[in-house]
Enzyme design. Structure first.
Site, short mmCIF file in Angstrom:
data_model
loop_
_atom_site.label_atom_id
_atom_site.label_comp_id
_atom_site.label_asym_id
_atom_site.label_seq_id
_atom_site.Cartn_x
_atom_site.Cartn_y
_atom_site.Cartn_z
N GLY A 191 2.25 5.67 -7.50
CA GLY A 191 1.98 6.00 -6.09
C GLY A 191 0.48 6.19 -5.95
NE ARG B 265 0.23 0.45 -11.45
CZ ARG B 265 1.24 0.70 -10.60
NH1 ARG B 265 1.59 1.95 -10.32
NH2 ARG B 265 1.89 -0.30 -10.04
CG ASP C 93 -0.16 0.80 -3.47
OD1 ASP C 93 0.90 0.53 -2.88
OD2 ASP C 93 -0.23 1.59 -4.42
CE LYS D 84 5.63 -1.06 -5.94
NZ LYS D 84 4.97 -1.62 -7.15
O1 MRU Z 1 3.82 0.60 -8.22
P1 MRU Z 1 3.85 1.92 -7.50
O2 MRU Z 1 5.16 2.61 -7.61
O3 MRU Z 1 2.70 2.79 -7.89
O4 MRU Z 1 3.65 1.52 -5.98
C1 MRU Z 1 3.63 2.54 -5.02
C2 MRU Z 1 3.60 2.01 -3.64
O5 MRU Z 1 3.49 0.82 -3.42
C3 MRU Z 1 3.60 2.99 -2.54
O6 MRU Z 1 4.25 2.48 -1.43
C4 MRU Z 1 2.15 3.33 -2.18
O7 MRU Z 1 1.46 3.82 -3.29
C5 MRU Z 1 2.04 4.30 -1.08
S1 MRU Z 1 2.82 5.81 -1.49
C6 MRU Z 1 1.98 7.10 -1.04
#
Ligand code: MRU
Length: 350
Positions: free
Chosen positions: A46, A88, A236, A247
């Protein structure tokens, strides 16, 4: 409990998100390299949560350093910053937090090695607290979009686990629920890591929010039948033109929402906007190991020698979004003009 927090023993504690919903366990780190590895392996995930984790990773790097003077300490911090940033690539919060901590460390250099360490810890704590406060402000703006009786489609996990606490899109849903609105949430399971079914459903269980998990392929079916009133997801990284990188799967539900005249909003703090990116096409998209597709959580669907691709994020072009919910308020089109204004306000430059 926060998803990420500093302990009295100078360690970073985080909920191990790989174990939810079966076990609620925490892990603790005293080495920034372990924090980088935890981000890569998605012990913590996240965008806001990995940003704050990386900030505390910089605190650990300062503690670990054997430097006798601030020049050497700042050199060690630069090296740690590179390691953390490589964990990441897509969520801007991670790189932003690490670079910000370098600036804070440099700014405290005149106070000696211990002064730099103290400044870094104070700033990481402040970023963690600020994340929670920002999420609540965002939730208050976004909750006004939800009417009593609405069914809301949500993608991935954007709740307390994805942030330090409270959440972004799921925070909006939480605030609407806590204000007494009768709402129902449809949670995309969000393959291949299943953040929707494993994490968002767990959070809805804790909060008493009525929900159903959907196969990712079912959203269009319920939209066409008029059973979804609103679509909410997080971000993100958001480009200057309002394109949202989030995502994988966000793009297809935004297009479906547009086709079915359903409002679709991305919910994110202004720190997730990256105005140096002109459009979503400029933003790096993480490709993860194909094993996550072939054998999610070790459960083999096909032989491990089969071929697969595993993009972790996609770009939703701004034209499919009704608005962007931030802690500064709801941004409406034209996003290329209006987003920059709220980002400046978020950075205290309005
Ligand atoms: O791969 P992840 O689980 O880290 O991806 C998270 C997301 O895509 C969330 O939707 C994004 O970080 C916003 S959450 C506050």
């Amino acid at each position: 409990m926060r998803s990420v927090e500093w302990t009295g023993q100078n360690r970073l504690r985080m909920i191990d998100q790989r174990r939810i919903p079966w076990d609620l366990v925490t892990v603790e780190y005293d080495d920034y390299r372990e924090v980088a590895q935890a981000i890569f392996e998605m012990v913590v995930r996240g965008a806001p949560a990995i940003g704050v984790s990386a900030a505390f990773g910089m605190v650990l790097a300062a503690q670990q350093s054997r430097a006798a003077n601030t020049g050497d300490l700042l050199g060690d911090l630069e090296a740690a910053a590179e390691t953390l940033k490589q964990a990441r690539p897509t969520a801007v919060n991670l790189a932003w937090a690490v670079d910000h901590m370098l600036v804070v460390g440099g700014g405290a250099a005149q106070n000696g090695v211990e002064g730099v360490r103290a400044a870094l810890l104070g700033e990481a704590q402040r970023l963690a607290d600020e994340d929670v406060a920002t999420n609540k402000r965002m939730a208050a703006h976004g909750a006004a979009l939800i009417r009593d009786g609405d069914t809301v489609l949500h993608h991935c996990n954007t709740g307390m686990l994805a942030t330090v606490d409270y959440g972004t899109a799921l925070g909006v849903i939480r605030m609407a629920h806590e204000s007494g609105k009768r709402i129902h949430v449809l949670l995309d399971e969000t393959r291949p890591r299943l953040q929707g079914s494993r994490l968002s459903a767990w959070e809805c269980e804790q909060l008493g929010i009525p929900y159903d998990i959907l196969p990712d392929t079912a959203a269009g079916h319920y939209m066409r039948r008029g059973e979804i009133d609103l679509v909410l997801f997080g971000a993100d990284r958001v480009a200057a033109n309002g394109d949202v990188v989030n995502k994988i799967g966000s793009y297809q539900i935004a297009v479906l929402a547009h086709e079915n005249d359903i409002p679709c909003y991305s919910v994110f703090p202004t720190s997730t906007a990256d105005l140096t990116m002109r459009s979503g096409d400029d933003i790096p998209i993480e490709e993860r190991d194909k094993a996550e597709v072939l054998a999610p959580y070790g459960c083999a669907i096909v032989p491990e020698t089969y071929c697969a691709r595993n993009p972790a994020f996609d770009v939703t072009p701004a034209k499919y979004l009704t608005g962007l919910v931030t802690e500064q308020g709801i941004v409406r089109p034209p996003f290329d003009v209006n987003l920059a204004a709220v980002v400046r306000a978020g950075q205290g430059m309005a």
